[in-house]
Design an enzyme around this catalytic site. Structure first.
Site, short mmCIF file in Angstrom:
data_model
loop_
_atom_site.label_atom_id
_atom_site.label_comp_id
_atom_site.label_asym_id
_atom_site.label_seq_id
_atom_site.Cartn_x
_atom_site.Cartn_y
_atom_site.Cartn_z
N GLY A 208 0.83 -1.21 0.00
CA GLY A 208 0.00 0.00 0.00
C GLY A 208 0.85 1.24 0.00
O GLY A 208 2.06 1.19 -0.25
N ASN A 209 0.24 2.39 0.25
CA ASN A 209 1.00 3.64 0.31
C ASN A 209 0.39 4.55 1.37
O ASN A 209 -0.62 4.22 1.98
CB ASN A 209 1.02 4.31 -1.07
CG ASN A 209 -0.37 4.65 -1.57
OD1 ASN A 209 -1.04 5.50 -1.00
ND2 ASN A 209 -0.81 3.96 -2.61
N ARG A 210 1.02 5.71 1.59
CA ARG A 210 0.66 6.55 2.73
C ARG A 210 -0.45 7.55 2.45
O ARG A 210 -0.71 8.42 3.26
CB ARG A 210 1.89 7.36 3.17
CG ARG A 210 2.99 6.54 3.77
CD ARG A 210 4.13 7.49 4.14
NE ARG A 210 5.33 6.77 4.49
CZ ARG A 210 5.55 6.21 5.65
NH1 ARG A 210 4.65 6.28 6.59
NH2 ARG A 210 6.69 5.57 5.87
N SER A 211 -1.09 7.49 1.30
CA SER A 211 -2.09 8.53 1.00
C SER A 211 -3.24 8.49 2.00
O SER A 211 -3.82 7.43 2.26
CB SER A 211 -2.64 8.32 -0.42
OG SER A 211 -3.64 9.26 -0.66
N ALA A 275 -3.68 7.83 -4.96
CA ALA A 275 -2.34 7.27 -5.19
C ALA A 275 -2.55 5.81 -5.58
O ALA A 275 -2.94 4.98 -4.75
CB ALA A 275 -1.52 7.38 -3.91
#
Ligand code: CTP
Length: 403
Positions: A208-211, A275
């Protein structure tokens, strides 16, 4: 909104339970009408418990309330999922041999049918003709998704994911009771994606990512304030739904792509603020990946995801649609934030690209943002610094200049 959810007899009927959940959680009052055959797959008790309403399949049940007329006439939206080949045939010929088909004849609201069947049945000239008849009459018939069918076979015929059906259906009606009539985006339908996609590795892990989704939510909220009808496709966002906005929750890039494209079919503007994961694991383990006895680490093979923004820009789903991308850049030895943004503007083909600098304390998860808006040729058309609402207004001003 009052929604009738018809369920006809196919193995995908279980997915209609998830669709029902999405609709009731979004605050809609849903009456379920299963066909007799569908009760072989999902029973009446499930529909009654999940919808909070009694459920009937025949026109001769609950006769004093004349349900075959009242349900259709009072509905703001009718969805049939799954719609089998038999249901499509009965709807196309105007049959009224059960409560669902009778309701389809009395409904005067938008009707969306989500077919699911084997590829051979979907491609049969009889089904093709029935779908054409229904579409010519103004009924919305989704194309089925492709993939694994009931047996080992694959091909077009799968029921689209519940999020996709919900997005496509809600996009047909918007908010008839409280649709804004003033504001410079009044009469416009905008689709905003927000958050960050997650790609599952196994049942408990994901890439995943930090958005946080804050910028996308601010865009949705401000578009609504300026009069637009807004569909917000939210990937793994932990924020309250903005008032008056249709929110479709998704997890993976594939789900986000399907939901955005379904809603974008009648949208004036699509803003890709999410994102989106560029890569996903090539395989998704069905059980938790365990440590190896010898201490060796597993190697995870990745495959590339489709570029949702580039696809929307290259092949417009609606003439005149304004497509907006975001570019989160850090700058490196090969170029500044703006130089990377310019290259991306040319590469993606979007009408506008909102470039923002990100880093440990900039952009992701922070309350403020600092952006430069480029057009498709990489020229700077606007800039904004400040709250994510202020940035959103700058983006909508630039969009309005292109509508
Ligand atoms: N985007 C998308 N689909 C993807 C990747 C990105 O639609 N698979 C969209 C994002 O929503 C955003 C824009 O493309 O609007 C730019 O995203 P970004 O991650 O900055 O661009 P990439 O194409 O991934 O470029 P790179 O990672 O090489 O900088």
């Amino acid at each position: 909104m009052r929604i009738v959810l018809g369920v006809s007899g196919g193995i995908a009927a279980y997915k209609a339970a998830l669709l029902l959940r999405l609709l009731t959680e979004a605050g809609h009052d849903v009456r379920v009408i299963p066909t007799r055959a569908s009760l072989e797959f999902v029973g009446q008790a499930t529909w009654e418990a999940l919808s909070g309403h009694p459920v009937a399949t025949e026109v001769f049940e609950d006769v004093p309330h004349v349900p075959h007329v009242t349900l259709g006439k009072s509905a703001d939206l009718v969805i049939v999922a799954p719609a089998t080949a038999d249901l499509l045939a009965r709807a196309a010929t105007g049959r009224a041999d059960d409560l669902l088909t009778a309701t389809l004849l009395t409904a005067r609201c938008p009707v969306l049918l989500a077919p699911a069947m084997h590829t051979e049945m979907w491609e049969h000239p009889a089904t093709v003709a029935n779908v054409r008849t229904l579409r010519d009459r103004g009924t919305h018939v989704l194309d089925p998704a492709s993939g694994r069918l009931t047996g080992a076979d694959t091909g077009p015929g799968r029921l689209p994911e519940p999020e996709v059906i919900a997005a496509a259906a809600l996009a047909l009606v918007g908010h008839p009771d409280d649709a804004p009539t003033s504001g410079d985006l009044a009469g416009r339908h905008v689709v905003v994606s927000a958050g960050g996609t997650r790609e599952p590795l196994d049942p408990v892990r994901f890439l995943g990512n930090r958005s946080s989704g804050r910028q996308g939510y601010a865009l949705a909220r401000t578009a609504r304030e300026r009069g637009a009808r807004v569909t917000l496709v939210a990937a793994n966002v932990d924020l309250a739904d903005p008032e008056g906005v249709d929110v479709v929750r998704v997890e993976t890039t594939a789900q986000l792509r399907d939901a955005v494209r379904a809603a974008a079919k009648d949208a004036d503007v699509v803003v890709m603020a999410a994102a989106v994961a560029d890569f996903r694991p090539a395989t998704h383990a069905s059980s938790k990946i365990k440590k190896q006895p010898g201490g060796g680490a597993p190697v995870i093979e990745l495959v590339q995801n489709p570029d949702v923004l580039a696809e929307l820009a290259a092949d417009r789903l609606r003439a005149g649609q304004v497509v907006v991308g975001f570019a989160a850049e850090t700058g490196d030895e090969n170029g500044s934030v703006l130089e990377h943004g310019r290259a991306k503007a040319l590469r993606k083909g979007a009408d506008l690209l909102v470039v923002n600098a990100v880093g440990p304390d900039r952009g992701f998860g922070t309350p403020d943002n600092d952006v430069t808006v480029l057009d498709g040729t990489g020229e700077v058309v606007a800039a904004a610094a400040g709250s994510k609402d202020a940035v959103s207004h700058t983006v909508w001003d630039a969009v309005l200049a292109r509508l």
